[in-house]
Design an enzyme around this catalytic site. Sequence first.
Site, PDB file in Angstrom:
ATOM      1  N   GLU A   1      -7.971  -7.686   5.327  1.00 22.50           N
ATOM      2  CA  GLU A   1      -7.101  -8.717   4.760  1.00 22.50           C
ATOM      3  C   GLU A   1      -6.356  -9.478   5.846  1.00 22.50           C
ATOM      4  O   GLU A   1      -6.152 -10.699   5.726  1.00 22.50           O
ATOM      5  CB  GLU A   1      -6.131  -8.061   3.764  1.00 22.50           C
ATOM      6  CG  GLU A   1      -6.838  -7.586   2.497  1.00 22.50           C
ATOM      7  CD  GLU A   1      -6.129  -6.442   1.792  1.00 22.50           C
ATOM      8  OE1 GLU A   1      -4.915  -6.255   2.014  1.00 22.50           O
ATOM      9  OE2 GLU A   1      -6.801  -5.717   1.024  1.00 22.50           O
TER      10      GLU A   1
ATOM     11  N   TYR B   1       0.828  -1.208   0.000  1.00 16.36           N
ATOM     12  CA  TYR B   1       0.000   0.000   0.000  1.00 16.36           C
ATOM     13  C   TYR B   1       0.862   1.257   0.000  1.00 16.36           C
ATOM     14  O   TYR B   1       0.460   2.291  -0.537  1.00 16.36           O
ATOM     15  CB  TYR B   1      -0.950  -0.008   1.198  1.00 16.36           C
ATOM     16  CG  TYR B   1      -2.108  -0.962   1.018  1.00 16.36           C
ATOM     17  CD1 TYR B   1      -3.260  -0.563   0.338  1.00 16.36           C
ATOM     18  CD2 TYR B   1      -2.050  -2.267   1.498  1.00 16.36           C
ATOM     19  CE1 TYR B   1      -4.318  -1.436   0.144  1.00 16.36           C
ATOM     20  CE2 TYR B   1      -3.103  -3.140   1.321  1.00 16.36           C
ATOM     21  CZ  TYR B   1      -4.228  -2.729   0.637  1.00 16.36           C
ATOM     22  OH  TYR B   1      -5.272  -3.588   0.439  1.00 16.36           O
TER      23      TYR B   1
END
Length: 396
Positions: free
Chosen positions: A140, A98
């Site tokens: 996640e 990310y």
Amino acid sequence: MLSEQSAATVRATLPAVGGALGEITERFYAGMFEARPELLRDLFNRGNQAAGTQREALAGSIAAFATHLLAHPDTRPDAMLGRIAHKHASLGITPDQYAIVHEHLFAAIAEVLGEAVTPEVAAAWEEVYWLMANALVAIEKRLYEEQGGPGWREWEVVERVTETADVVSFRLRPADGGPVRDFRPGQYVSVRFALDDGARQIRQYSLSGAPGPDERQFSVKRVHEDDGTPEGEVSGHLHARVRAGDVLELSEAYGDLVLDAEPGTPLLLASAGIGVTPMTAMLAHLAGHGHDAPVTVVHGDRSPADHALRVDHEAYAAKLPDAAVHLFYEQDAPAGASTGYVDLTDVPVAAGTRAYLCGPLPFMRRVREQLLGKGVAPADIHYEVFGPDLWLAKQG
């Protein structure tokens, strides 16, 4: 929750940023892949990148998330986040990635919007990004914990079944002989393997069944070049080269379009083309667990010869005590089936029906509109999109 100062800035700049998101995401992917070519080679779907669908889906998700934050500041769009997180988990996405996306995305925003990106604007949109990214990381993390962590496992192909001229099913069991985790009907696995040029490409395929307690089955439609869509390099490889005895790398099962068959709840399973794969797994589960509420099965295809898993599809439905099957074929429709596209006008839909849709986007939009017209609650209509979620993109 978005801070008040950032919310005001995002609200004021959303039209400009939203209008430029297509160009921003195009620049973002170009810059990221130039700096990190291994991501395109080994993680991102090169076909979706060539067609531009991944860019469109990313732009739609960012716009939808920002819009939701402004309209509902105390909540999160959990359905959207859950769908994205399941896709990410099946790919093995990790938190550090990310930061890579952030770096190249905000470089693209600055490049496209130039001086309009003041420090205040940049800070506000960074807050949006990290709210979304951190929410995905948390989901996640939970998914990985449920599945024993991210990773790949080798599975041996024990049987290859030709379903139609363009669809093949692969039945597999773990190469290590270890136990197999259960999956929920409607879920998919990622398949990863090396292509001739050294790329390790990944694709997701719905689980179409579990032939045995230690086996899984997924079915693959060969993607042909058509209207700007490139030839499917992975589906072509699977069709041309993979046979019984070969070994593939699979992820654990993920996906949020899962069957919720509460006792007494009427169900409608509508599919078109290769969208039949998760519906077949759902029907197998219903038949195996003695579901006795009404089940309406709807499927559309080019012809009976193109209807993958047709024998299983109809056989599982026949095992249910209260099932109605409605088949639509564009050509060669046999007795009992209809000619043309799926049309629910004359299909009875019981009150309180929970519907599951899978197939091309125009099909799902059309069926959803008809279900709403028949009184099905929007919250009871669930869908699965193969590839980037362009339904979501159109909502942004």
